[in-house]
Write an enzyme that holds these catalytic residues in place. Structure first.
Site, PDB file in Angstrom:
ATOM      1  N   LYS A 180      28.949  44.483 -39.499  1.00 44.94           N
ATOM      2  CA  LYS A 180      29.554  45.160 -40.642  1.00 44.94           C
ATOM      3  C   LYS A 180      30.935  44.584 -40.989  1.00 44.94           C
ATOM      4  O   LYS A 180      31.585  43.918 -40.186  1.00 44.94           O
ATOM      5  CB  LYS A 180      29.616  46.670 -40.394  1.00 44.94           C
ATOM      6  CG  LYS A 180      28.219  47.296 -40.470  1.00 44.94           C
ATOM      7  CD  LYS A 180      28.209  48.801 -40.429  1.00 44.94           C
ATOM      8  CE  LYS A 180      26.773  49.320 -40.656  1.00 44.94           C
ATOM      9  NZ  LYS A 180      26.682  50.789 -40.552  1.00 44.94           N
ATOM     10  N   ARG A 237      21.942  50.114 -33.225  1.00 41.98           N
ATOM     11  CA  ARG A 237      21.111  49.538 -34.284  1.00 41.98           C
ATOM     12  C   ARG A 237      21.662  48.156 -34.603  1.00 41.98           C
ATOM     13  O   ARG A 237      22.805  48.030 -35.031  1.00 41.98           O
ATOM     14  CB  ARG A 237      21.132  50.455 -35.501  1.00 41.98           C
ATOM     15  CG  ARG A 237      20.207  50.058 -36.634  1.00 41.98           C
ATOM     16  CD  ARG A 237      20.245  51.124 -37.736  1.00 41.98           C
ATOM     17  NE  ARG A 237      19.372  50.778 -38.850  1.00 41.98           N
ATOM     18  CZ  ARG A 237      19.724  50.002 -39.879  1.00 41.98           C
ATOM     19  NH1 ARG A 237      20.948  49.494 -39.920  1.00 41.98           N
ATOM     20  NH2 ARG A 237      18.868  49.736 -40.858  1.00 41.98           N
TER      21      ARG A 237
END
Length: 265
Positions: A211, A246
């Protein structure tokens, strides 16, 4: 304490931030799913709709067309499947196709029928993420006085509403929603206080893979160059005993978790 699970990401989308377009065709998606299986993935999270900041919604029909055929095939291969969806109808069809988990980034807020679908399928696990709005304008909602307290309280409110709707406590897994209606500092504060979210009493899934806030820290504009930073967080989250992480890659994260588990012995 059981090992932290690795949930491998399989985005069947043209516009996901890290891998958009790579696995848009059914055959490419299935090939990637099988690659994740070969690397030892615990759960494959199949998603047909991008939830990156600014993403536009797609139709339910398009989401079903992307997701369900891939779920059908990977279930035949013995994979444990999660479907990343905010739509009750997609969840319903995914369950019929053999999915074990429904990963709803809206925590049931985007589709009022979702809670009933989950309550009607007591063997399904439901991942409830902290959410304040759809991707197109969610970053406008990134306003907090105390991000840890507010995210924790808002997750607690969602759990209360879901239990009232008939979802059982055994079905619920929580996700603090890193990057969703949160800026980089908010993300770091949540990660530094992950134990406070564990105090809610539910398994915790954390998704930080590649991210933007990691790219800002390590000066990596390209998502692929944020993998080492992601692995570092996986290691720390495993040390904290979170239920799952994840990730886009699998083997390196499985290896990192194995090291943490060995050190615990």
């Amino acid at each position: 304490m059981s090992n932290t699970l690795v949930m491998g990401i399989l985005n069947i989308t043209p516009d996901s931030f890290a891998d958009g377009g790579k696995y848009l065709s059914k055959s490419d998606a299935i090939t990637q799913g099988r690659r994740l299986i070969a690397e030892g993935v615990d759960i494959i999270d199949v998603g047909g709709e991008s939830t990156r900041p600014g993403a536009e919604r797609i139709s339910e029909e398009d989401e079903l067309t992307r997701v369900i055929p891939v779920v059908n095939e990977l279930v035949k291969d013995g994979a444990v499947i999660s479907v990343d969806t905010m739509r009750a109808e997609v969840a319903k069809q995914a369950i019929v196709a053999g999915a074990t988990y429904i990963n709803d980034v809206s925590g049931g807020l985007a589709d009022e029928k979702m809670a009933q679908v989950i309550a009607s399928n007591p063997n399904i696990q439901y991942i409830v993420m902290h959410w304040r709005g759809h991707s197109k304008n969610m970053q406008e909602q990134a306003i907090y006085e105390d991000v840890v307290k507010e995210v924790k309280d808002e997750l607690d409110e969602r759990v209360t509403a879901l239990l009232k709707a008939g979802v059982s406590t055994e079905q619920i897994i929580l996700d603090p929603g890193i990057g969703f209606a949160k800026n980089s500092e908010h993300n770091w504060q949540i990660l530094q206080n992950i134990e406070r979210f564990q105090l809610l009493g539910y398994p915790l899934l954390v998704g930080v893979s590649r991210k933007k806030f990691l790219g800002e820290l390590v000066n990596a504009a390209e998502p692929d160059n944020r993998e080492a930073a992601t692995i570092a967080l996986t290691t720390e989250l495993a040390r904290c005993g979170v239920w799952g992480v994840r990730t886009h890659a699998v083997k390196a994260h499985k290896d990192a978790i194995s090291v943490v588990e060995r050190l615990r012995k």
